[in-house]
Motif scaffolding. Structure first.
Motif, PDB file in Angstrom:
ATOM      1  N   ASP A   1       8.523  23.898  58.413  1.00 41.04           N
ATOM      2  CA  ASP A   1       7.593  23.127  57.916  1.00 41.04           C
ATOM      3  C   ASP A   1       8.268  23.168  56.610  1.00 41.04           C
ATOM      4  OD1 ASP A   1       6.096  22.531  60.163  1.00 41.04           O
ATOM      5  OD2 ASP A   1       4.439  23.907  59.423  1.00 41.04           O
TER       6      ASP A   1
ATOM      7  N   LYS B   1       7.844  28.719  62.808  1.00 43.80           N
ATOM      8  CA  LYS B   1       7.218  27.187  62.391  1.00 43.80           C
ATOM      9  C   LYS B   1       7.181  27.114  60.918  1.00 43.80           C
ATOM     10  CE  LYS B   1       4.764  23.883  63.948  1.00 43.80           C
ATOM     11  NZ  LYS B   1       4.975  22.963  62.846  1.00 43.80           N
TER      12      LYS B   1
ATOM     13  N   ARG C   1      11.282  21.067  56.494  1.00 47.51           N
ATOM     14  CA  ARG C   1      10.986  19.472  56.816  1.00 47.51           C
ATOM     15  C   ARG C   1      10.279  19.022  55.683  1.00 47.51           C
ATOM     16  NH1 ARG C   1       8.319  19.862  62.755  1.00 47.51           N
ATOM     17  NH2 ARG C   1      10.151  19.709  63.928  1.00 47.51           N
ATOM     18  N   ARG C   2       9.670  19.841  54.337  1.00 44.79           N
ATOM     19  CA  ARG C   2       9.146  19.078  53.225  1.00 44.79           C
ATOM     20  C   ARG C   2      10.153  18.416  52.352  1.00 44.79           C
ATOM     21  NH1 ARG C   2       5.239  24.030  53.445  1.00 44.79           N
ATOM     22  NH2 ARG C   2       3.506  23.035  54.725  1.00 44.79           N
TER      23      ARG C   2
ATOM     24  N   LEU D   1      13.200  17.883  66.286  1.00 44.47           N
ATOM     25  CA  LEU D   1      12.448  17.171  67.040  1.00 44.47           C
ATOM     26  C   LEU D   1      12.780  17.483  68.564  1.00 44.47           C
ATOM     27  CD1 LEU D   1      11.530  13.813  65.343  1.00 44.47           C
ATOM     28  CD2 LEU D   1       9.889  15.865  65.784  1.00 44.47           C
TER      29      LEU D   1
ATOM     30  N   PHE E   1      12.416  11.324  56.647  1.00 49.61           N
ATOM     31  CA  PHE E   1      12.923  10.875  58.112  1.00 49.61           C
ATOM     32  C   PHE E   1      12.228   9.457  58.120  1.00 49.61           C
ATOM     33  CE2 PHE E   1      13.607   9.968  62.345  1.00 49.61           C
ATOM     34  CZ  PHE E   1      14.352  10.829  63.070  1.00 49.61           C
TER      35      PHE E   1
ATOM     36  N   ASP F   1      16.905   6.360  60.718  1.00 46.31           N
ATOM     37  CA  ASP F   1      17.221   6.137  62.136  1.00 46.31           C
ATOM     38  C   ASP F   1      17.079   4.595  62.307  1.00 46.31           C
ATOM     39  OD1 ASP F   1      17.564   6.101  65.000  1.00 46.31           O
ATOM     40  OD2 ASP F   1      15.688   7.044  65.528  1.00 46.31           O
TER      41      ASP F   1
ATOM     42  N   PHE G   1      11.656   6.780  60.564  1.00 46.71           N
ATOM     43  CA  PHE G   1      11.977   6.212  61.973  1.00 46.71           C
ATOM     44  C   PHE G   1      12.401   4.825  62.334  1.00 46.71           C
ATOM     45  CE2 PHE G   1       9.369   9.996  61.959  1.00 46.71           C
ATOM     46  CZ  PHE G   1       9.819  10.797  63.072  1.00 46.71           C
ATOM     47  N   GLN G   2      12.801   4.857  63.352  1.00 46.62           N
ATOM     48  CA  GLN G   2      13.211   3.242  63.860  1.00 46.62           C
ATOM     49  C   GLN G   2      12.196   2.358  63.939  1.00 46.62           C
ATOM     50  OE1 GLN G   2      15.617   3.296  67.476  1.00 46.62           O
ATOM     51  NE2 GLN G   2      15.746   1.191  67.590  1.00 46.62           N
ATOM     52  N   SER G   3      10.884   2.608  64.403  1.00 46.02           N
ATOM     53  CA  SER G   3       9.725   1.792  64.383  1.00 46.02           C
ATOM     54  C   SER G   3       9.106   1.794  63.174  1.00 46.02           C
ATOM     55  CB  SER G   3       8.956   2.365  65.527  1.00 46.02           C
ATOM     56  OG  SER G   3       8.598   3.775  65.278  1.00 46.02           O
TER      57      SER G   3
ATOM     58  N   ILE H   1      16.276  17.759  62.696  1.00 41.72           N
ATOM     59  CA  ILE H   1      15.183  18.067  62.073  1.00 41.72           C
ATOM     60  C   ILE H   1      14.136  18.855  63.123  1.00 41.72           C
ATOM     61  CG2 ILE H   1      14.032  15.813  62.853  1.00 41.72           C
ATOM     62  CD1 ILE H   1      12.801  16.174  59.615  1.00 41.72           C
TER      63      ILE H   1
ATOM     64  N   GLN I   1      17.538  13.713  65.586  1.00 41.94           N
ATOM     65  CA  GLN I   1      16.186  14.548  65.861  1.00 41.94           C
ATOM     66  C   GLN I   1      16.409  16.110  66.093  1.00 41.94           C
ATOM     67  OE1 GLN I   1      14.221  12.531  69.154  1.00 41.94           O
ATOM     68  NE2 GLN I   1      14.204  10.786  68.180  1.00 41.94           N
TER      69      GLN I   1
ATOM     70  N   ALA J   1       6.844   4.112  62.167  1.00 44.65           N
ATOM     71  CA  ALA J   1       5.830   4.922  62.573  1.00 44.65           C
ATOM     72  C   ALA J   1       4.771   5.135  61.421  1.00 44.65           C
ATOM     73  CB  ALA J   1       6.443   6.398  62.849  1.00 44.65           C
TER      74      ALA J   1
END
Lengths: 279, 260
Positions: free
Chosen positions: B95, B91, B98-99, B71, B103, B184, B105-107, B69, B66, B109
């Motif tokens: 961005d 910012k 990040r493009r 977060l 990423f 993750d 995510f564990q869940s 990136i 995290q 998302a």
């Protein structure tokens, strides 16, 4: 007198001496700190909303979708509530007017009550429950399930996509729903009048609108915009700042409803005072 | 690194490194509420490699990616991704960076209110703005086929199983053709068969999309299947770094508790 609350010793920064403070006092100080930091955070949140509203990449499609979600899907609830509000207000007012022989004033009186106060406030309170809790729960669960983070890492501004669209949609849809509730309220009032009488809809409406002026209508419409903003901002703020656990979703939804309902009443009070001073 | 009973593992020679540095972290520290989660972490990810960061729950693995990136903002240390110092980017620059990063995510998302198709189109429409409707459609179909779920196009996330959600989530990250992938806990909560499928998919993504990846996991099977190199975290510090074989042959009790 013996101190009933447990006390703890802390060292004073000012004097360097140890002082006794009750745990209750510390708890209250923490609550006050949380309250004021919440106000500060909300001010920053509103500033961000304003900034993102005027940004280049406005999410117009999502804004329209939210207008549909908030506006169209609230219509049945607002319609039923508005109509019942009109019937009840008419039935309750009739005996008092009969005592003065002023039953003919019933349509005008009910129309003014609905348009100036009852329509906007009742509609806003119902929408605070429906929209506010919906926003709090939806954004809260998006936070818990990392969807907001996912949006952020895919270089999409979640504030712009999720919050601005919802707040603006609520701001524009609540006044429209208030007008709809007013109309249904008047229709309900006509039904209420006809329970004990026989008045045509045209006659009822002409009597009702002969008592209503533009100054009854305009302030109510303006304050409806503020009701919409308050509901949108509070709902999004509570959801967006929900904690990480699943229980935070419930807490966010609940506190969104409580706070936005309270603020609707406060905004109404301020609006009435301003209207009273100006008109 | 802690100087416990572990066997001396030679540092990776430059010849073995697959390519240029994609990520370089030096002296990373991050704490929450006066508790240090990451204590002086340094790592490098090279082009085309899969680096598995292994460790038990609470060892700071997720915090690490995290921070990469942004977060989370680190308390100290520097993070360079694709040559950019992540912590000093504004910012727009962030961005832009990040493009280039996917990423997972564990869940998973996945966006609950959108269909699978809309989930995949969401980053594509925002990041690859020049694409036509036809190209978007083709790209969505291509990644769905790559994860083996071409028929899930119009399903809602609630209609998908855990493994399917992970696959769709992976499809959503690769749809933008990232050069770096951050996973993750990709196999957490999945049955062994599905876990193996996800591990195979991670390797396929590495080959097909030429990605460099950091895979955060505590699943040894996933680590063995995907790792070019493993870094083990213990109490917020790098405990050991090396190849799978080095970990398997280790007599260190902590490492053995993982590689039974």
């Amino acid at each position: 007198m013996k101190n009933l609350h447990p006390v703890i010793k802390i060292r004073s920064f000012a004097t360097g001496k140890s002082v006794k403070i009750s745990e209750k006092a510390i708890e209250k100080t923490q609550l006050a700190t949380e309250f004021f930091s919440d106000i500060g955070n909300m001010a920053i949140f509103i500033k961000q909303i304003v900034k993102e509203t005027f940004s280049r990449d406005f999410e117009f499609k999502e804004f329209l979708r939210q207008c549909y979600e908030i506006g169209n899907k609230s219509l049945p609830l607002i319609a039923i509530t508005g109509a019942i509000m009109g019937v009840v207000l008419t039935i309750q007012s009739r005996p008092a007017l009969e005592d003065f022989g002023a039953v003919t004033m019933l349509p005008g009186m009910v129309a003014i009550s609905i348009i100036r106060e009852i329509g906007p406030v009742i509609t806003a309170l119902i929408l605070a429950g429906k929209i506010g809790s919906g926003m709090g729960a939806e954004l809260g669960s998006m936070k818990v399930s990392e969807q907001i983070d996912a949006m952020e890492v895919s270089a999409t501004n979640p504030m712009r996509y999720l919050v601005v669209t919802r707040v603006l949609a609520a701001t524009f849809m609540v006044p429209i729903l208030v007008l709809f509730a007013d109309a249904l309220g008047l229709f309900g009032s006509w039904v209420g009048v006809n329970i004990k009488g026989d008045v045509s809809l045209v006659l009822f409406l002409s009597q009702a609108f002969s008592s209503v002026e533009f100054i009854d209508f305009f302030p109510a419409l303006v304050k409806s915009f503020f009701f919409g903003s308050v509901i949108g901002i509070v709902g999004c703020y509570k959801g967006y700042n929900a904690g990480r656990g699943t229980e935070s979703v419930g807490v966010a939804a609940n506190s969104a409803v409580v706070l936005s309902s309270l603020l609707v009443i406060v905004v109404d009070l301020i609006a009435v005072q301003i209207t009273d001073m100006i008109l | 690194m802690k100087n416990l009973q572990k066997e001396p593992i030679p540092a990776i020679s430059t010849e073995e490194k697959p390519g240029r540095k994609m990520i370089e972290i030096i002296g990373l520290k991050k704490g929450f509420n006066n508790q240090e989660v990451l204590k002086d972490i340094s790592l490098q990810l090279f082009s085309g490699e899969n680096l598995v960061v292994l460790g038990k729950s609470g060892s700071g693995k997720s915090v690490l990616i995290q921070c990469i990136i942004r977060l989370l903002v680190p308390d100290a240390g520097s993070i360079e991704v694709l040559g950019s110092d992540v912590n000093s980017l504004n910012k727009n620059e962030l961005d832009e960076l990040r493009r280039k990063i996917g990423f997972l995510f564990q869940s998973g998302a996945l966006y609950d209110s959108m269909t699978v198709k809309q989930n995949l189109e969401f980053p594509l429409r925002r990041i690859r703005k020049h694409l036509t409707e036809k190209e978007i459609k083709e790209k969505v179909n291509e990644v769905l086929e790559n994860v083996g779920l071409a028929d899930a196009l119009n399903k809602m996330p609630s209609q998908l199983s855990g493994g399917m959600r992970k696959r769709i989530s992976l499809a959503r990250t690769i749809v933008i053709d990232p050069s770096i992938m951050l996973y993750d806990e990709p196999t957490t909560g999945l049955d062994p068969v599905t876990s193996d499928e996800i591990s195979a998919l991670i390797n396929e993504v590495q080959k097909k999309y030429k990605t460099s990846s950091i895979i955060i996991t505590h699943d040894i099977e996933c680590a063995k299947a995907t790792a070019d190199r493993i870094m083990m975290l213990q109490d917020g510090e790098v405990y050991l770094e090396g190849k799978v074989k080095d970990f398997e042959n280790s007599t260190d009790p902590i490492i053995k508790s993982f590689f039974k």
